[in-house]
Design an enzyme around this catalytic site. Structure first.
Site, PDB file in Angstrom:
ATOM      1  N   TYR A 111       0.842  -1.202   0.000  1.00 27.03           N
ATOM      2  CA  TYR A 111       0.000   0.000   0.000  1.00 27.03           C
ATOM      3  C   TYR A 111       0.879   1.255   0.000  1.00 27.03           C
ATOM      4  CZ  TYR A 111      -4.335  -2.476   1.593  1.00 27.03           C
ATOM      5  OH  TYR A 111      -5.447  -3.271   1.721  1.00 27.03           O
ATOM      6  N   GLY A 112       2.092   1.073   0.537  1.00 28.42           N
ATOM      7  CA  GLY A 112       2.936   2.227   0.859  1.00 28.42           C
ATOM      8  C   GLY A 112       3.423   3.045  -0.319  1.00 28.42           C
ATOM      9  N   ASN A 157       0.197   1.293   8.899  1.00 30.80           N
ATOM     10  CA  ASN A 157       0.421   2.737   9.053  1.00 30.80           C
ATOM     11  C   ASN A 157      -0.065   3.508   7.831  1.00 30.80           C
ATOM     12  OD1 ASN A 157       2.602   3.434  11.485  1.00 30.80           O
ATOM     13  ND2 ASN A 157       2.629   1.324  10.793  1.00 30.80           N
ATOM     14  N   THR A 158       0.193   2.959   6.654  1.00 30.81           N
ATOM     15  CA  THR A 158      -0.202   3.649   5.434  1.00 30.81           C
ATOM     16  C   THR A 158      -1.724   3.784   5.367  1.00 30.81           C
ATOM     17  OG1 THR A 158       1.708   2.662   4.327  1.00 30.81           O
ATOM     18  CG2 THR A 158       0.004   3.615   2.923  1.00 30.81           C
ATOM     19  N   GLU A 203      10.308  -8.738   4.512  1.00 29.39           N
ATOM     20  CA  GLU A 203       9.600  -9.878   3.916  1.00 29.39           C
ATOM     21  C   GLU A 203      10.572 -11.025   3.620  1.00 29.39           C
ATOM     22  OE1 GLU A 203       6.191  -9.416   1.750  1.00 29.39           O
ATOM     23  OE2 GLU A 203       5.754  -8.309   3.581  1.00 29.39           O
ATOM     24  N   CYS A 208       5.920   1.850  10.429  1.00 30.53           N
ATOM     25  CA  CYS A 208       5.534   0.877   9.409  1.00 30.53           C
ATOM     26  C   CYS A 208       5.513  -0.483  10.091  1.00 30.53           C
ATOM     27  CB  CYS A 208       6.546   0.892   8.261  1.00 30.53           C
ATOM     28  SG  CYS A 208       6.293  -0.422   7.053  1.00 30.53           S
ATOM     29  N   HIS A 261       6.305  -3.378   9.274  1.00 33.25           N
ATOM     30  CA  HIS A 261       7.424  -4.306   9.085  1.00 33.25           C
ATOM     31  C   HIS A 261       8.657  -3.956   9.910  1.00 33.25           C
ATOM     32  CE1 HIS A 261       5.002  -5.356   5.637  1.00 33.25           C
ATOM     33  NE2 HIS A 261       5.826  -6.317   5.289  1.00 33.25           N
TER      34      HIS A 261
END
Ligand code: DGL
Length: 265
Positions: free
Chosen positions: A43-44, A75-76, A153, A185, A187
């Site tokens: 999404y970012g 967050n995004t 990831e 974020c 991640h």
């Protein structure tokens, strides 16, 4: 709203499992339904309109479960879609940004804060607004770190290349005297060993998901929505594209026994 319903949590992918983990720790008797929109990740890098549309689909799916509250772990999506989602949703909706800013405000001593986030989150200036609503004395700088999501990831949590990428992003900071860094974020908390290696022990690192978990525990208690007593809460995982539980983010946070159910949104 019935307090026995699960809490719905969604993210653009699996990074939101870092938030789910914190929520489980804070609210161990709650049931959770997690949705990872892995088919549409990231999404970012996408525009606000597109992310708002995706986020609303995720929320509609969770409401269909049904759930008693919705957590936007991403967050995004919080940055660009929290308000529009709230307007269209009957149950309480919580995002991670306000909680992250609040925790950053609590953590800083010199008022110099660095926010690391995706391009869309940075562009939205949602963290800047959230910090500003808490105090006008802070100096908050943001840096977009798009390369960190794929490194997380890949499971390169503690890796020389990840450290080098972090070092390169931090070198962009105009003000170097920050004492607090917000990991804005989902991640980034996975990359903690690399962040620590680059920044040392002095700088305070704020995990927005952990901050939200603390806030939510108080909030649900106030609204009398917390499950009291009973067995540990149950978890259900959905994704929009098939996911193996052997991918590093999942196996690191939840072990390899997690089963993902596929949904088409
Ligand atoms: N979940 C996103 C966030 O917290 C990161 C991954 C993405 O770009 O979709 O901003």
């Amino acid at each position: 709203v019935k307090d026995s319903l699960p809490i719905g949590v969604f993210d653009s992918g699996l990074g939101g499992l870092t938030v789910l983990e914190e929520l489980r720790r804070a609210l161990p008797r709650e049931d959770f339904v997690y949705l990872g929109d892995v088919a549409r990740l990231p999404y970012g890098t996408k525009s606000g309109n597109v992310v708002r549309r995706y986020a609303q689909r995720c929320v509609d799916f969770l409401l269909g479960q049904p759930v008693k509250a919705v957590i936007i772990a991403c967050n995004t999506a919080t940055a660009v879609a929290l308000e529009s989602v709230r307007e269209q949703t009957q149950v309480p909706v919580y995002g991670v940004i306000h909680a992250g800013a609040f925790a950053g405000q609590e953590a800083t001593s010199n008022g110099r804060i660095l926010v690391l986030a995706t391009e869309s989150t940075v562009r939205s200036e949602a963290y800047l607004r959230a910090f500003h609503s808490l105090s006008d004395k802070n100096l908050v700088e943001q840096i977009a770190c798009p390369l960190l999501v794929p490194l997380a990831e890949a499971g390169w949590f503690d890796h020389p290349i990840t450290k080098e990428v972090i070092r390169t992003y931090l070198a962009q900071a105009k003000h170097k005297d920050y004492d607090t860094v917000v990991l804005g974020c989902t991640h980034y908390p996975l990359l903690l060993p690399s962040f620590r290696a680059v920044m040392g022990e002095e700088v305070r690192l704020v995990h927005s998901g952990a901050a939200l978990a603390r806030e939510l525990e108080q909030e649900l208690t106030r609204r009398s929505l917390v499950q009291s007593g009973g067995a540990p809460g149950k978890l259900r995982f959905f994704t929009t594209d098939p996911v193996s539980s052997h991918v590093p983010i999942v196996s690191t946070l939840f072990g390899s026994s997690v089963e993902f159910e596929l949904v088409d949104l």
